[in-house]
Design an enzyme around this catalytic site. Structure first.
Site, mmCIF file in Angstrom:
data_model
loop_
_atom_site.group_PDB
_atom_site.id
_atom_site.type_symbol
_atom_site.label_atom_id
_atom_site.label_comp_id
_atom_site.label_asym_id
_atom_site.label_seq_id
_atom_site.Cartn_x
_atom_site.Cartn_y
_atom_site.Cartn_z
ATOM 1 N N GLU A 54 105.971 42.275 -12.595
ATOM 2 C CA GLU A 54 107.124 43.160 -12.816
ATOM 3 C C GLU A 54 107.391 43.121 -14.303
ATOM 4 O O GLU A 54 107.907 42.131 -14.818
ATOM 5 C CB GLU A 54 108.366 42.652 -12.063
ATOM 6 C CG GLU A 54 108.237 42.646 -10.561
ATOM 7 C CD GLU A 54 108.208 44.021 -9.931
ATOM 8 O OE1 GLU A 54 108.400 45.026 -10.653
ATOM 9 O OE2 GLU A 54 107.958 44.094 -8.724
ATOM 10 N N LYS A 57 108.276 28.411 -12.422
ATOM 11 C CA LYS A 57 108.632 28.077 -13.795
ATOM 12 C C LYS A 57 109.710 29.043 -14.265
ATOM 13 O O LYS A 57 109.429 30.210 -14.544
ATOM 14 C CB LYS A 57 107.421 28.180 -14.723
ATOM 15 C CG LYS A 57 107.713 27.557 -16.083
ATOM 16 C CD LYS A 57 107.027 28.251 -17.242
ATOM 17 C CE LYS A 57 107.716 29.471 -17.738
ATOM 18 N NZ LYS A 57 109.071 29.310 -18.291
ATOM 19 N N GLU A 81 111.738 48.879 -25.293
ATOM 20 C CA GLU A 81 112.853 48.523 -24.424
ATOM 21 C C GLU A 81 113.974 47.951 -25.306
ATOM 22 O O GLU A 81 113.749 46.980 -26.023
ATOM 23 C CB GLU A 81 112.336 47.434 -23.475
ATOM 24 C CG GLU A 81 112.917 47.470 -22.123
ATOM 25 C CD GLU A 81 112.219 46.475 -21.199
ATOM 26 O OE1 GLU A 81 111.434 45.629 -21.658
ATOM 27 O OE2 GLU A 81 112.488 46.561 -20.000
ATOM 28 N N CYS A 87 115.300 45.189 -16.936
ATOM 29 C CA CYS A 87 114.118 46.044 -17.033
ATOM 30 C C CYS A 87 114.377 47.411 -16.413
ATOM 31 O O CYS A 87 113.651 48.357 -16.680
ATOM 32 C CB CYS A 87 112.910 45.369 -16.400
ATOM 33 S SG CYS A 87 113.242 44.772 -14.751
HETATM 34 P P1 ADP Z 1 111.459 37.902 -22.154
HETATM 35 O O1 ADP Z 1 111.238 38.776 -23.324
HETATM 36 O O2 ADP Z 1 112.250 38.491 -21.059
HETATM 37 O O3 ADP Z 1 111.856 36.519 -22.482
HETATM 38 P P2 ADP Z 1 108.842 36.909 -21.582
HETATM 39 O O4 ADP Z 1 107.704 37.669 -21.011
HETATM 40 O O5 ADP Z 1 108.694 36.332 -22.925
HETATM 41 O O6 ADP Z 1 110.053 37.885 -21.466
HETATM 42 O O7 ADP Z 1 109.285 35.742 -20.600
HETATM 43 C C1 ADP Z 1 109.331 35.834 -19.198
HETATM 44 C C2 ADP Z 1 108.894 34.510 -18.597
HETATM 45 O O8 ADP Z 1 107.560 34.255 -18.992
HETATM 46 C C3 ADP Z 1 109.689 33.300 -19.056
HETATM 47 O O9 ADP Z 1 109.757 32.357 -18.012
HETATM 48 C C4 ADP Z 1 108.852 32.768 -20.196
HETATM 49 O O10 ADP Z 1 109.064 31.388 -20.424
HETATM 50 C C5 ADP Z 1 107.471 32.994 -19.656
HETATM 51 N N1 ADP Z 1 106.409 33.092 -20.669
HETATM 52 C C6 ADP Z 1 106.496 33.539 -21.941
HETATM 53 N N2 ADP Z 1 105.292 33.487 -22.545
HETATM 54 C C7 ADP Z 1 104.423 32.997 -21.627
HETATM 55 C C8 ADP Z 1 103.020 32.706 -21.624
HETATM 56 N N3 ADP Z 1 102.262 32.916 -22.692
HETATM 57 N N4 ADP Z 1 102.478 32.197 -20.496
HETATM 58 C C9 ADP Z 1 103.227 31.994 -19.397
HETATM 59 N N5 ADP Z 1 104.541 32.253 -19.325
HETATM 60 C C10 ADP Z 1 105.140 32.745 -20.427
#
Ligand code: ADP
Length: 472
Positions: free
Chosen positions: A248, A172, A376, A282
């Site tokens: 990560e 995903k 960050e 990161c």
């Molecule tokens: P960033 O701040 O870098 O966007 P996130 O942790 O929000 O970091 O997102 C990283 C990945 O995790 C993306 O693919 C995002 O769509 C997905 N993501 C965000 N929230 C969720 C969640 N609750 N469950 C699963 N995947 C998520």
């Protein structure tokens, strides 16, 4: 080649019933309308990965490796197109996008070799008739969830290891940047990776998709790159089915410059550690800790380098910093700078943002009370604090809940050893601003994550050890 925008499930391109729009962060222009995967598509992808697993794991490892090698070659042959696609969806400067394509391909190359080196072992038994054999088996279908900052590399360092180990995947990608993952699926199709081995499910409902993937007993492992907050949620959700998890997560990297450092080199390293991908990484240097006696000289050398940075549209020649990925990121960077200034930081360099084009900022007299010392930044901001001496610098560097990477500049061999051993992070860069490379184990400790990607250890997260004791 046409830009792929449908989901990729069981070897087929699936248009789905809903689409979502991917926009160029520079000017909001339409890049593509991409399939939004709901439960039906996600379930189909899980089933496909589960069905494909049996044959894929049985394929001789060198053959899996060969396919990975071909995938790397295709990526490199197509680096210009892939680079431009990355600029369109992510915004980064073209030279960095092409560098990312090469870096991403290096994981396929690396794991092409590692596939054939997934060695087991034999262990002397306790009785004359006992034989102990240990093998490594693929964990099974894996869920891969990746962020937007390195749309290719964050996927390939998971995918390369997973496929080499004999796992199949449902990936995903981030909503902002799903096209890179789909482009890799196109290349995988071309080199003949069997249907169902790689499935890509773009979606605007990450939470729901994450829950669906973790809720499926067919998915045996999750590998996630993203924020610590989401990683923590996913780790909790993975507990129900005791799934394997690699994370990560966020970083808060210190960049320490000691009094004996080669300041020319330290500035060059700082520019890479801070401004790669506009600071949206990161492993970006977040906290500059400079020994007091050389702080003025460091700043005097740093400022001209910062002032030379060209901010603009990622596709334009000569641009160093493209736009930040979205308005939320811009607002966060501005909030952190405003908070630091309100709490007494001195602004040495600033540039007024133009939309999402955010130029570099350099702040001095930063203190731990400022939010940017704890959070960050994910933007082109250099925050400098001074340290009294080596001990103070080390204590400041370790004063964070994160532990991904630390950087230190010193020419003194004993200090190099003391910092190499004393810094609390999974990775340490000594006299370098760039540690990421396919053959080294990438990963963090503390709130920065679990597991390692790349290197010979990268396969561990995708394999289970099996011990067979035979009485002859
Ligand atoms: P960033 O701040 O870098 O966007 P996130 O942790 O929000 O970091 O997102 C990283 C990945 O995790 C993306 O693919 C995002 O769509 C997905 N993501 C965000 N929230 C969720 C969640 N609750 N469950 C699963 N995947 C998520």
């Amino acid at each position: 080649m046409k830009t792929a925008s449908d989901a990729f499930i069981d070897g087929r391109w699936v248009p789905g019933s809903q689409r979502f729009v991917v926009r160029d962060p520079f000017d909001d222009s339409l890049v593509a309308e991409v399939t939004h995967c709901g439960d039906t598509e996600v379930d189909a992808a899980i089933d496909a990965a589960a069905r494909a697993f049996g044959a894929w794991r049985k394929k001789p490892a060198p053959e899996r490796g060969k396919l990975l090698g071909q995938l790397a070659a295709r990526m490199l042959a197509d680096e210009r197109r892939l680079g431009e696609l990355c600029v369109r969806e992510n915004g980064k400067a073209l030279k960095e996008a092409i560098a990312e394509v090469r870096y991403a391909a290096s994981f396929f190359e690396w794991f092409a070799g590692e596939a054939g080196r997934a060695y087991g072992e034999t262990i002397p038994g306790s009785r004359p008739e006992q034989r102990i054999v240990v093998t490594r088996e693929p964990v099974g279908p894996c869920a891969l969830i990746t962020p937007w900052n390195f749309p290719y590399a964050m996927l390939t360092r998971k995918l390369g290891a997973a496929l080499a180990a004999g796992c199949t995947v449902v990936a995903k990608p981030a909503e902002q940047t799903p096209l890179g993952a789909l482009a890799i699926a196109q290349l995988a199709e071309q080199v003949g990776i069997p249907a169902g081995v790689i499935n890509i499910v773009p979606t605007t409902d990450a939470k729901r998709t994450g829950a669906r993937l973790l809720g499926s007993p067919q998915i045996k492992k999750l590998s996630f790159t993203g924020s610590t907050a989401v990683g923590r949620e996913l780790l909790r959700a993975a507990a129900d089915d005791i799934k394997r998890v690699s994370l990560e997560l966020g970083g808060n990297a210190p960049f320490v410059v000691l009094a004996d450092a080669d300041l020319h080199e330290a500035v060059a390293g700082a520019m890479i550690a801070k401004f790669r991908n506009g600071g949206q990484s990161c492993v970006a240097a977040n906290r500059f800790i400079v020994e007091e006696s050389i702080a003025d000289s460091f700043v005097a050398r740093l400022l001209p380098a910062v002032q030379k940075l060209v901010v603009g549209r990622g596709l334009d020649a000569g641009v160093d910093l493209g736009p930040l990925v979205d308005d939320k990121s811009v607002a966060k960077v501005r909030r952190l700078v405003a908070d630091a200034v309100a709490k007494g930081a001195t602004v040495l360099h600033d540039s007024a943002p133009r939309g999402r084009l955010v130029g570099p900022t350099v702040l001095r007299d930063v203190t731990p009370a400022m939010d940017l010392w704890r959070e960050e930044i994910f933007g082109p901001v250099i925050a400098i604090r001074t340290a009294l001496d080596e001990l103070d610098a080390l204590a400041q560097a370790n004063d964070t809940e994160y532990g991904l990477v630390s950087y230190v500049y010193t020419r003194d061999a004993a200090r190099q050893v003391r910092f190499g051993e004393g810094l609390e992070s999974g990775m340490v860069g000594i006299n370098t601003g760039l540690v990421s490379t396919a053959q080294a184990p990438f990963g963090g400790i503390k709130h920065s994550g679990l597991g390692r990607e790349g290197s010979r250890h990268g396969l561990d997260d995708y394999t289970n050890l099996k011990y067979v004791s035979t009485t002859i």
